[in-house]
Design a protein around this motif. Structure first.
Motif, PDB file in Angstrom:
ATOM      1  N   UNK A  81      38.491  46.529  35.968  1.00  0.00           N
ATOM      2  CA  UNK A  81      39.905  46.265  35.657  1.00  0.00           C
ATOM      3  C   UNK A  81      40.129  45.945  34.116  1.00  0.00           C
ATOM      4  N   UNK A  99      48.404  37.478  34.809  1.00  0.00           N
ATOM      5  CA  UNK A  99      46.806  37.261  34.992  1.00  0.00           C
ATOM      6  C   UNK A  99      46.432  35.625  34.966  1.00  0.00           C
ATOM      7  N   UNK A 158      41.136  43.408  42.163  1.00  0.00           N
ATOM      8  CA  UNK A 158      41.670  44.969  41.678  1.00  0.00           C
ATOM      9  C   UNK A 158      42.712  45.465  42.323  1.00  0.00           C
ATOM     10  N   UNK A 189      32.223  30.902  30.233  1.00  0.00           N
ATOM     11  CA  UNK A 189      33.692  31.030  30.884  1.00  0.00           C
ATOM     12  C   UNK A 189      34.110  29.570  31.223  1.00  0.00           C
ATOM     13  N   UNK A 190      33.317  28.858  31.837  1.00  0.00           N
ATOM     14  CA  UNK A 190      33.935  27.610  32.674  1.00  0.00           C
ATOM     15  C   UNK A 190      33.452  26.457  32.229  1.00  0.00           C
ATOM     16  N   UNK A 235      39.978  30.681  31.218  1.00  0.00           N
ATOM     17  CA  UNK A 235      38.522  31.079  31.171  1.00  0.00           C
ATOM     18  C   UNK A 235      38.004  31.141  29.486  1.00  0.00           C
ATOM     19  N   UNK A 294      28.419  37.104  41.515  1.00  0.00           N
ATOM     20  CA  UNK A 294      28.489  36.771  40.390  1.00  0.00           C
ATOM     21  C   UNK A 294      29.984  35.917  39.947  1.00  0.00           C
ATOM     22  N   UNK A 295      30.844  36.703  40.280  1.00  0.00           N
ATOM     23  CA  UNK A 295      32.507  36.315  40.161  1.00  0.00           C
ATOM     24  C   UNK A 295      32.699  35.159  41.134  1.00  0.00           C
ATOM     25  N   UNK A 320      41.979  36.562  40.294  1.00  0.00           N
ATOM     26  CA  UNK A 320      42.799  37.125  39.289  1.00  0.00           C
ATOM     27  C   UNK A 320      42.596  36.928  37.889  1.00  0.00           C
ATOM     28  N   UNK A 321      42.444  35.519  37.549  1.00  0.00           N
ATOM     29  CA  UNK A 321      41.821  35.241  36.179  1.00  0.00           C
ATOM     30  C   UNK A 321      40.717  35.920  35.649  1.00  0.00           C
ATOM     31  N   UNK A 322      39.755  36.384  36.752  1.00  0.00           N
ATOM     32  CA  UNK A 322      38.330  37.086  36.317  1.00  0.00           C
ATOM     33  C   UNK A 322      38.506  38.351  36.226  1.00  0.00           C
ATOM     34  N   UNK A 323      39.715  38.988  36.553  1.00  0.00           N
ATOM     35  CA  UNK A 323      39.769  40.550  36.420  1.00  0.00           C
ATOM     36  C   UNK A 323      39.294  41.091  37.819  1.00  0.00           C
ATOM     37  N   UNK A 324      39.192  40.111  38.958  1.00  0.00           N
ATOM     38  CA  UNK A 324      38.387  40.733  39.954  1.00  0.00           C
ATOM     39  C   UNK A 324      39.461  41.144  41.101  1.00  0.00           C
ATOM     40  N   UNK A 349      43.469  32.745  42.764  1.00  0.00           N
ATOM     41  CA  UNK A 349      43.899  32.616  41.528  1.00  0.00           C
ATOM     42  C   UNK A 349      42.723  32.890  40.599  1.00  0.00           C
ATOM     43  N   UNK A 350      41.792  32.296  40.973  1.00  0.00           N
ATOM     44  CA  UNK A 350      40.365  32.350  39.950  1.00  0.00           C
ATOM     45  C   UNK A 350      40.033  34.251  39.847  1.00  0.00           C
ATOM     46  N   UNK A 386      42.469  43.639  33.251  1.00  0.00           N
ATOM     47  CA  UNK A 386      42.462  42.263  33.145  1.00  0.00           C
ATOM     48  C   UNK A 386      41.069  42.036  32.605  1.00  0.00           C
ATOM     49  N   UNK A 428      33.367  26.388  39.957  1.00  0.00           N
ATOM     50  CA  UNK A 428      34.702  26.013  39.143  1.00  0.00           C
ATOM     51  C   UNK A 428      35.573  25.161  39.742  1.00  0.00           C
ATOM     52  N   UNK A 474      30.544  31.725  40.399  1.00  0.00           N
ATOM     53  CA  UNK A 474      31.166  31.031  39.671  1.00  0.00           C
ATOM     54  C   UNK A 474      32.540  30.320  39.826  1.00  0.00           C
ATOM     55  N   UNK A 513      34.572  41.634  44.297  1.00  0.00           N
ATOM     56  CA  UNK A 513      33.660  42.636  43.776  1.00  0.00           C
ATOM     57  C   UNK A 513      32.364  42.340  43.591  1.00  0.00           C
TER      58      UNK A 513
END
Lengths: 365, 365
Positions: free
Chosen positions: A72, A105, B240, B112-113, A112, B74-75, B234-238, B231-232, A74, B82, B78, B71
């Protein structure tokens, strides 16, 4: 809400649509894979022929040393800003108040990466050199979005881009390009992707806007920057075991559409002209500078939706599936030209606008 | 390096392999989509029928209120840690020294966290209740990985799981399950996925290990936890625009394989027996408790690779494409049973092990 759903339903029932490449269905994936050999090996955590070849191709396109494919934009952009912030030791970056990072975002950049955004320019204007010169705070990086999507896809002139680039280099500020729609602005500038990218330290492009892939993004920069971005991609959870479903489709539709951007731009200009002839309707920008623009309607959203839904029902041609409220008297929707416009004859386009015109007059009377 | 490449090459040239579901090629995607209608609508930023239906199915499987498709694991993990850390106001979590988070994620949890890991148990042992009771620091959450992959896929007994769960609840410590291979351990425990998940506050499963999808992960928990995880995401860019290439394939292969886990487990037990009969070769665990185990060879990696490559060349049956050095005198590789073992007759399996046995003796002499 009832009207909004009627708008969406009438849009989904239309056989043809003015904008876009067509519906986002499994056909997109199946068509891209129809010619792919069953034995094509998956990429494997960012390595392998399928990802290397596409990354190399994008590096050539963008004139940068290396690129990396991300799931992505983002993720790609937060990472670019993090790398430049770490390099400079300043956790501040400058961008437009309506940047994707600011409004879509969930504040990921802060949550992050602990990076604070400094907002440049008024939300309804594009960023000028003056906005940057007048910044009160030192930032590690400035992000420019070309075109500025949330205000209809507006662009600075090329001279301004060059001046901003020169100023940032002189003052040790990294310049990042949010080029989600970079290919779409090349016909207006009359420049190559590499020429525009050369003004920036790092560049992101999307593979599912004008290109029309399924999902994914490409981040470009020098070798050291890209090496770091791969470490951050792993940290973000974006270094998937297999990204080939997105890469193969991105590559397939890139080849189909990279040379269609001028047509989309010209079609957008023509289509905006039609919209601007309808009462209470204006486009932003009035004359598009890419394949996109916003359609503003000086009516409450319910009335605008009613008029559009009726026109869609009468003609079987889709204008939009939604309108978004600005205030009690104004609303808008976004238009991005793609393959579909060319499927309509001039007579069909005139027909839908005649109907739209008459429906707008009905709700206004 | 030369020998290692020969090992990989001989493995890739084999027609049959002892382990796995087969090569990771575009066939996996094309087979999953062969029956899918062209008109199937893409999910859209986490919404839509295709993602909702799979998330609901996984919620039922895992006996949790809701799930969300990610996706990557790992995401997902974490983010789970968090959320529990924020809830507790403690940025510390406990897990095994060889957890995926500790050794494969470039320290993303910290970078990141800002979450610090407290390592439980010796790296060669599984986590016991005692390890948790004896912790010197207060943590927000403990992550248990079932099975503990990096030590061959070992498991605590079920009583230990229950005791750890009860202890954590009593002491206000959230318990998260790294269940990348959860389905694969159900036959050993004789429990359902929901019964095991009930011991945990949040659960992650992978869709491309035993299930054999392309990529992706499912995170499960209560509704409030899942809402936050989105929400997280979205923040991580996951988050899609389209995850359906992974979801459709996950669903397709889940249905094919969810009831095959007992067979994979039994096959692993049989196959480990063959390995343990070869000189200098032992499996960890000696008797598998899932579809996986590690094969340890008490030889320098070059000699082990030479013996395996020769056996593969002679028989056309693949044992492994790599060996990993432990020290100058020992190496290992991982085996995860899948669909392929059933394609081999008992005579063929005996043949490859007779050859392997004789090649090992050659390099030892």
């Amino acid at each position: 809400m009832k009207d909004t759903n009627r708008l969406r339903d009438t849009f989904e029932e239309t056989e043809y649509q003015l904008a876009g490449h067509g519906k986002r269905t499994a056909r997109i994936l199946k068509e891209a894979f129809a010619q792919v050999d069953d034995g094509l090996k998956s990429d494997h955590y960012g390595e392998g022929q399928v990802i290397d070849a596409f990354q190399d191709k994008m590096a050539k396109l963008l004139g940068k040393e290396e690129t990396v494919f991300f799931p992505s934009g983002t993720m790609a952009q937060q990472i670019a800003l993090r790398i430049w912030s770490d390099e400079e030791g300043i956790r501040k970056v400058g961008y437009h108040p309506l940047s994707h990072l600011e409004i879509h975002e969930e504040n990921g950049l802060q949550e992050l990466h602990g990076i604070q955004s400094i907002l440049l320019a008024d939300r309804n204007s594009i960023i000028t050199l003056e906005d940057i010169v007048n910044m009160q705070e030192k930032v590690a990086c400035i992000l420019l979005e070309l075109p500025q999507r949330e205000i209809g896809g507006q662009l600075p002139d090329y001279k301004t881009l060059e001046d901003i680039s020169a100023y940032c280099r002189e003052h040790g500020i990294r310049l990042h390009l949010d080029g989600a729609r970079l290919l779409e602005v090349l016909p207006y500038y009359g420049k190559t992707a590499a020429e525009i990218s050369a003004l920036f330290d790092s560049v992101y492009i999307s593979v599912y806007k004008g290109i029309g892939g399924i999902a994914g993004a490409v981040l470009a920069g020098n070798a050291e920057f890209i090496q770091q971005s791969k470490v951050w991609k792993r940290r973000h959870g974006g270094d998937l075991i297999s990204l080939y479903p997105y890469i193969v489709s991105a590559d397939y539709y890139f080849d189909q559409r990279v040379n269609q951007m001028r047509r989309y731009y010209e079609d957008a200009t023509e289509l905006a002209g039609y919209f601007n002839n309808v009462p209470a309707v204006t486009t932003l920008p009035e004359v598009p500078v890419s394949n996109m623009f916003h359609v503003h309607i000086a009516l409450p959203e319910e009335q605008a939706a009613e008029a559009i839904a009726a026109a869609q029902e009468q003609t079987g041609i889709g204008i939009t599936g939604y309108v978004r409220k600005i205030d009690d008297h104004n609303c808008y929707f976004e238009v991005s030209l793609g393959d579909q416009y060319a499927n309509l004859s001039a007579a069909e386009v005139r027909k839908v606008f005649q109907q739209f015109d008459s429906e707008i007059k009905k709700v206004m009377s």
